[in-house]
Design a protein around this motif. Structure first.
Motif, PDB file in Angstrom:
ATOM      1  N   SER A   1      -0.689   9.382 -37.228  1.00  0.00           N
ATOM      2  CA  SER A   1      -0.718  10.539 -36.329  1.00  0.00           C
ATOM      3  C   SER A   1      -0.118  11.799 -36.955  1.00  0.00           C
ATOM      4  CB  SER A   1       0.010  10.207 -35.026  1.00  0.00           C
ATOM      5  OG  SER A   1       1.340   9.807 -35.267  1.00  0.00           O
ATOM      6  N   ALA A   2       0.914  11.642 -37.763  1.00  0.00           N
ATOM      7  CA  ALA A   2       1.515  12.824 -38.395  1.00  0.00           C
ATOM      8  C   ALA A   2       0.535  13.470 -39.375  1.00  0.00           C
ATOM      9  CB  ALA A   2       2.808  12.431 -39.110  1.00  0.00           C
ATOM     10  N   LEU A   3      -0.211  12.646 -40.087  1.00  0.00           N
ATOM     11  CA  LEU A   3      -1.207  13.168 -41.024  1.00  0.00           C
ATOM     12  C   LEU A   3      -2.338  13.871 -40.275  1.00  0.00           C
ATOM     13  CD1 LEU A   3      -2.303  13.447 -43.885  1.00  0.00           C
ATOM     14  CD2 LEU A   3      -3.324  11.167 -43.648  1.00  0.00           C
ATOM     15  N   TRP A   4      -2.801  13.272 -39.180  1.00  0.00           N
ATOM     16  CA  TRP A   4      -3.861  13.897 -38.399  1.00  0.00           C
ATOM     17  C   TRP A   4      -3.374  15.193 -37.746  1.00  0.00           C
ATOM     18  CZ3 TRP A   4      -8.762  13.377 -38.856  1.00  0.00           C
ATOM     19  CH2 TRP A   4      -9.338  12.162 -39.239  1.00  0.00           C
ATOM     20  N   ASN A   5      -2.135  15.226 -37.290  1.00  0.00           N
ATOM     21  CA  ASN A   5      -1.600  16.463 -36.719  1.00  0.00           C
ATOM     22  C   ASN A   5      -1.510  17.555 -37.774  1.00  0.00           C
ATOM     23  OD1 ASN A   5      -1.291  15.502 -34.083  1.00  0.00           O
ATOM     24  ND2 ASN A   5       0.750  14.656 -34.496  1.00  0.00           N
ATOM     25  N   TYR A   6      -1.147  17.165 -38.974  1.00  0.00           N
ATOM     26  CA  TYR A   6      -1.130  18.125 -40.087  1.00  0.00           C
ATOM     27  C   TYR A   6      -2.532  18.683 -40.326  1.00  0.00           C
ATOM     28  CZ  TYR A   6      -1.048  19.699 -44.957  1.00  0.00           C
ATOM     29  OH  TYR A   6      -1.196  20.432 -46.112  1.00  0.00           O
ATOM     30  N   MET A   7      -3.530  17.797 -40.374  1.00  0.00           N
ATOM     31  CA  MET A   7      -4.898  18.245 -40.589  1.00  0.00           C
ATOM     32  C   MET A   7      -5.365  19.138 -39.441  1.00  0.00           C
ATOM     33  SD  MET A   7      -6.455  14.685 -42.156  1.00  0.00           S
ATOM     34  CE  MET A   7      -8.131  15.311 -42.365  1.00  0.00           C
ATOM     35  N   ALA A   8      -4.952  18.826 -38.221  1.00  0.00           N
ATOM     36  CA  ALA A   8      -5.309  19.658 -37.074  1.00  0.00           C
ATOM     37  C   ALA A   8      -4.743  21.070 -37.235  1.00  0.00           C
ATOM     38  CB  ALA A   8      -4.792  19.027 -35.781  1.00  0.00           C
ATOM     39  N   ASN A   9      -3.508  21.180 -37.715  1.00  0.00           N
ATOM     40  CA  ASN A   9      -2.919  22.501 -37.971  1.00  0.00           C
ATOM     41  C   ASN A   9      -3.718  23.265 -39.017  1.00  0.00           C
ATOM     42  OD1 ASN A   9      -0.753  22.241 -36.159  1.00  0.00           O
ATOM     43  ND2 ASN A   9       0.519  21.191 -37.670  1.00  0.00           N
ATOM     44  N   MET A  10      -4.162  22.569 -40.047  1.00  0.00           N
ATOM     45  CA  MET A  10      -4.929  23.211 -41.106  1.00  0.00           C
ATOM     46  C   MET A  10      -6.301  23.651 -40.605  1.00  0.00           C
ATOM     47  SD  MET A  10      -2.921  23.303 -43.725  1.00  0.00           S
ATOM     48  CE  MET A  10      -4.086  23.780 -44.992  1.00  0.00           C
ATOM     49  N   TYR A  11      -6.900  22.863 -39.734  1.00  0.00           N
ATOM     50  CA  TYR A  11      -8.217  23.204 -39.203  1.00  0.00           C
ATOM     51  C   TYR A  11      -8.187  24.464 -38.346  1.00  0.00           C
ATOM     52  CZ  TYR A  11     -10.175  18.640 -40.614  1.00  0.00           C
ATOM     53  OH  TYR A  11     -10.629  17.552 -41.320  1.00  0.00           O
ATOM     54  N   GLU A  12      -7.026  24.843 -37.882  1.00  0.00           N
ATOM     55  CA  GLU A  12      -6.902  26.048 -37.062  1.00  0.00           C
ATOM     56  C   GLU A  12      -6.800  27.320 -37.893  1.00  0.00           C
ATOM     57  OE1 GLU A  12      -3.527  25.419 -34.612  1.00  0.00           O
ATOM     58  OE2 GLU A  12      -4.523  23.976 -33.281  1.00  0.00           O
ATOM     59  N   LEU A  13      -6.630  27.186 -39.200  1.00  0.00           N
ATOM     60  CA  LEU A  13      -6.384  28.333 -40.060  1.00  0.00           C
ATOM     61  C   LEU A  13      -7.680  28.882 -40.650  1.00  0.00           C
ATOM     62  CD1 LEU A  13      -3.272  27.046 -42.014  1.00  0.00           C
ATOM     63  CD2 LEU A  13      -3.304  28.563 -40.033  1.00  0.00           C
ATOM     64  N   GLU A  14      -7.837  30.207 -40.578  1.00  0.00           N
ATOM     65  CA  GLU A  14      -9.012  30.838 -41.164  1.00  0.00           C
ATOM     66  C   GLU A  14      -9.089  30.600 -42.669  1.00  0.00           C
ATOM     67  OE1 GLU A  14     -11.697  32.696 -39.865  1.00  0.00           O
ATOM     68  OE2 GLU A  14     -11.001  31.679 -38.066  1.00  0.00           O
ATOM     69  N   ALA A  15      -7.946  30.516 -43.331  1.00  0.00           N
ATOM     70  CA  ALA A  15      -7.951  30.288 -44.781  1.00  0.00           C
ATOM     71  C   ALA A  15      -8.665  28.995 -45.137  1.00  0.00           C
ATOM     72  CB  ALA A  15      -6.515  30.255 -45.312  1.00  0.00           C
ATOM     73  N   PHE A  16      -8.517  27.982 -44.289  1.00  0.00           N
ATOM     74  CA  PHE A  16      -9.240  26.734 -44.552  1.00  0.00           C
ATOM     75  C   PHE A  16     -10.670  26.802 -44.036  1.00  0.00           C
ATOM     76  CE2 PHE A  16     -10.801  22.527 -43.507  1.00  0.00           C
ATOM     77  CZ  PHE A  16     -10.657  21.901 -44.740  1.00  0.00           C
ATOM     78  N   ILE A  17     -10.864  27.283 -42.817  1.00  0.00           N
ATOM     79  CA  ILE A  17     -12.199  27.313 -42.231  1.00  0.00           C
ATOM     80  C   ILE A  17     -13.158  28.133 -43.086  1.00  0.00           C
ATOM     81  CG2 ILE A  17     -13.547  28.119 -40.249  1.00  0.00           C
ATOM     82  CD1 ILE A  17     -11.978  25.547 -39.762  1.00  0.00           C
ATOM     83  N   GLN A  18     -12.711  29.298 -43.545  1.00  0.00           N
ATOM     84  CA  GLN A  18     -13.591  30.157 -44.329  1.00  0.00           C
ATOM     85  C   GLN A  18     -13.900  29.582 -45.713  1.00  0.00           C
ATOM     86  OE1 GLN A  18     -15.216  32.797 -43.267  1.00  0.00           O
ATOM     87  NE2 GLN A  18     -14.267  32.711 -41.244  1.00  0.00           N
ATOM     88  N   SER A  19     -13.016  28.754 -46.235  1.00  0.00           N
ATOM     89  CA  SER A  19     -13.207  28.211 -47.582  1.00  0.00           C
ATOM     90  C   SER A  19     -13.807  26.817 -47.578  1.00  0.00           C
ATOM     91  CB  SER A  19     -11.865  28.169 -48.322  1.00  0.00           C
ATOM     92  OG  SER A  19     -10.958  27.277 -47.675  1.00  0.00           O
TER      93      SER A  19
END
Length: 293
Positions: free
Chosen positions: A235-253
């Motif tokens: 769950s901690a890893l998935w929560n980390y990934m969820a935080n990253m998925y919210e960032l434009e820096a990741f979504i745009q790249s």
């Protein structure tokens, strides 16, 4: 030349650009070519900034989308974060490396990207590009925090993933998947213990720009080639990934799932019959329902 792993970063001074986050098929950095697409971030109309960074990244299947080169996405994310802080302006252009623009062929035909060009000086090696962002790009040093524990933690994760999927036609066993799974479990336990949004704190660092593209490759590639999914108990890893998925820096790249699969297939020499280039692009960012244990 590997058409997947391509990135060119061009840094100039004293440029005025507009801020927009959309494809512009009419834009071309090279003369007499239409095999490019671009979008920009970092300035509002009329603003000026001392640094302009241009990123050229080759696409994969359709010759237009962003490719799935890990280093390209890592540098893209780092520079995007700096552009959001307005320390630089950033323009990203994808180039079809099957039909590269004439100027690109003339200047870089024998050079394996990524390539960084700063005021006429070409920087060709990944470590040197990273060092240049850290030491020479305004604000870059803030991304490169020192944390030996994190550096050791994420090291060799992708190597274990590649070893796991390389023999995807053989029977999957607990022994085959255990090295990758154990490494994911260590990252999960570390994140749970540290209790922060990102690896080194509540703000992103270079380590997040390195880890998250690899996690996305593992999520998409391990399922495609091995039917393996990151356990919901992490769950901690998935929560980390969820935080990253919210960032434009990741979504745009982030590349499309199909481009990640194509990249892995070509990188590891895997043979499949799937015609993924004909599929509508999919970007998997949904978080599964997490288990309690």
């Amino acid at each position: 030349m590997d058409k997947i792993c391509n990135l060119r970063l061009c840094i100039h001074r004293g440029i005025h650009i507009e801020k927009f986050l959309k494809y512009n098929a009419n834009y071309s950095i090279f003369k007499q070519t239409h095999n490019v697409r671009s979008w920009s971030v970092g300035l509002s109309p009329g603003e000026a900034i001392d640094w302009r960074i241009e990123t050229l990244a080759a696409s994969t299947i359709d010759g237009r989308r962003k490719g799935a080169c890990l280093f390209c996405q890592e540098y893209f994310m780092e520079l995007y974060l700096l552009a959001e802080l307005k320390t630089i302006s950033l323009k990203v252009t994808t180039v079809d490396m099957q039909k590269p623009p004439p100027d690109f062929r003339t200047n870089f035909e024998a050079t394996p990207p990524p390539i960084l060009i700063d005021r006429g000086m070409a920087i060709l090696e990944n470590e040197k590009i990273e060092r240049h962002i850290m030491k020479n790009v305004p604000g870059g040093h803030n991304l490169f925090v020192q944390d030996k524990e994190v550096a050791t933690l994420i090291e060799n994760l992708y190597t274990k993933f590649k070893s796991y999927v390389r023999k995807f036609e053989s029977q999957d066993t607990t022994e085959n998947r255990q090295p990758l799974l154990s490494h994911l479990e260590r990252i999960n336990d570390f994140l749970a213990k540290r209790g922060t949004r990102f690896l080194t704190g509540d703000t992103m660092s270079c380590f997040d720009c390195e880890l998250m593209p690899r996690l996305q490759h593992i999520r998409i590639g391990a399922k495609a080639f091995r039917k393996f999914e990151i356990p919901t108990r992490l769950s901690a890893l998935w929560n980390y990934m969820a935080n990253m998925y919210e960032l434009e820096a990741f979504i745009q790249s982030c590349p499309a799932d199909q481009d990640i699969i194509s990249h892995i297939k070509n990188q590891l020499g895997l043979k499949t019959t799937a015609r993924i280039e004909l599929e509508t692009p999919v970007y998997t960012t949904a978080i599964p329902v997490l288990s309690e244990s």
